[in-house]
Design an enzyme around this catalytic site. Structure first.
Site, mmCIF file in Angstrom:
data_model
loop_
_atom_site.group_PDB
_atom_site.id
_atom_site.type_symbol
_atom_site.label_atom_id
_atom_site.label_comp_id
_atom_site.label_asym_id
_atom_site.label_seq_id
_atom_site.Cartn_x
_atom_site.Cartn_y
_atom_site.Cartn_z
ATOM 1 N N SER A 59 0.844 -1.199 0.000
ATOM 2 C CA SER A 59 0.000 0.000 0.000
ATOM 3 C C SER A 59 0.873 1.240 0.000
ATOM 4 O O SER A 59 1.809 1.339 0.800
ATOM 5 C CB SER A 59 -0.920 0.022 1.221
ATOM 6 O OG SER A 59 -1.643 1.248 1.246
ATOM 7 N N VAL A 64 7.505 2.208 4.074
ATOM 8 C CA VAL A 64 8.444 1.568 3.157
ATOM 9 C C VAL A 64 7.934 1.684 1.716
ATOM 10 O O VAL A 64 8.700 1.959 0.794
ATOM 11 C CB VAL A 64 8.706 0.095 3.548
ATOM 12 C CG1 VAL A 64 9.619 -0.586 2.534
ATOM 13 C CG2 VAL A 64 9.317 0.015 4.944
ATOM 14 N N CYS A 65 6.624 1.510 1.517
ATOM 15 C CA CYS A 65 6.043 1.613 0.170
ATOM 16 C C CYS A 65 6.201 3.021 -0.382
ATOM 17 O O CYS A 65 6.521 3.209 -1.560
ATOM 18 C CB CYS A 65 4.572 1.215 0.193
ATOM 19 S SG CYS A 65 4.283 -0.472 0.781
ATOM 20 N N ASP A 66 5.986 4.011 0.468
ATOM 21 C CA ASP A 66 6.160 5.407 0.114
ATOM 22 C C ASP A 66 7.608 5.638 -0.329
ATOM 23 O O ASP A 66 7.865 6.192 -1.410
ATOM 24 C CB ASP A 66 5.805 6.267 1.335
ATOM 25 C CG ASP A 66 6.008 7.752 1.114
ATOM 26 O OD1 ASP A 66 5.016 8.483 1.134
ATOM 27 O OD2 ASP A 66 7.166 8.195 0.959
ATOM 28 N N THR A 69 8.491 3.869 -3.702
ATOM 29 C CA THR A 69 7.925 4.533 -4.876
ATOM 30 C C THR A 69 8.647 5.846 -5.159
ATOM 31 O O THR A 69 8.948 6.162 -6.316
ATOM 32 C CB THR A 69 6.410 4.732 -4.694
ATOM 33 O OG1 THR A 69 5.832 3.454 -4.389
ATOM 34 C CG2 THR A 69 5.770 5.299 -5.946
#
Length: 172
Positions: A59, A64-66, A69
């Site tokens: 998500s 970590v996803c932020d 990306t």
């Protein structure tokens, strides 16, 4: 029956089940159907002739996803027109668009697997317990063969950014 893989990944140390096959470099990249927005769907063929760096995140609204990306967005400029970076998550297209706008993400294409988990099951990253896609990286060459695959064993860890970028540059 769809394959389930246990004992290969965890979320904060707790075992999770991945649905779908384990792919490897040299395999043909499976096709998929993802949502670019609520009405527009895309498939692997929409990116034909391009080198595809596919960054999979559970998500965009997590740390970590932020970071993952944002990192690939900043790397995009140095990779040129032959490369497309796709970030895939289960986030709704509305949430992806909102997040990209707020984060200033303009070089990565976000695609949603929310509707039927087509990507997750084809690439072996669908997490059965959460119906999210497991963090992973796939580099697909211009002929739709996998050149690089990284399945993370712990969902909360970062991928090997340098190895993924090097795999893309080796195809240029």
């Amino acid at each position: 029956m769809t394959q389930e893989r246990t004992g290969v990944a965890t979320f904060k140390g707790n075992p999770i089940t991945l649905v779908g096959p384990k792919l490897a470099a040299g395999d043909a990249a499976p096709d998929f159907t993802l949502n670019k927005n609520l009405l527009e769907e895309v498939s692997l063929q929409d990116y034909a002739g391009k080198i595809k760096l596919i960054s999979v995140v559970p998500s965009l609204d997590t740390g970590v996803c932020d970071a993952q990306t944002r990192r690939f967005n900043s790397e995009a400029a140095g990779l040129g027109e032959e490369v497309v970076i796709l970030t895939i998550s289960m986030d709704l297209p509305f949430a992806q668009a909102r997040w990209c706008g707020a984060a200033g993400i303009d070089s990565v294409i976000t695609l949603s697997d929310y509707k039927n988990a087509s990507f997750g099951t084809a690439y072996g990253v669908l997490i059965k317990e959460f119906r999210l896609d497991m963090r992973s990286i796939f580099v697909v060459d211009k002929h739709d063969k996998l050149a690089y695959v990284e399945y993370l064993s712990e969902m909360a860890e970062h991928p090997d950014y340098e190895a993924a970028i090097a795999a893309v540059k080796n195809l240029l």
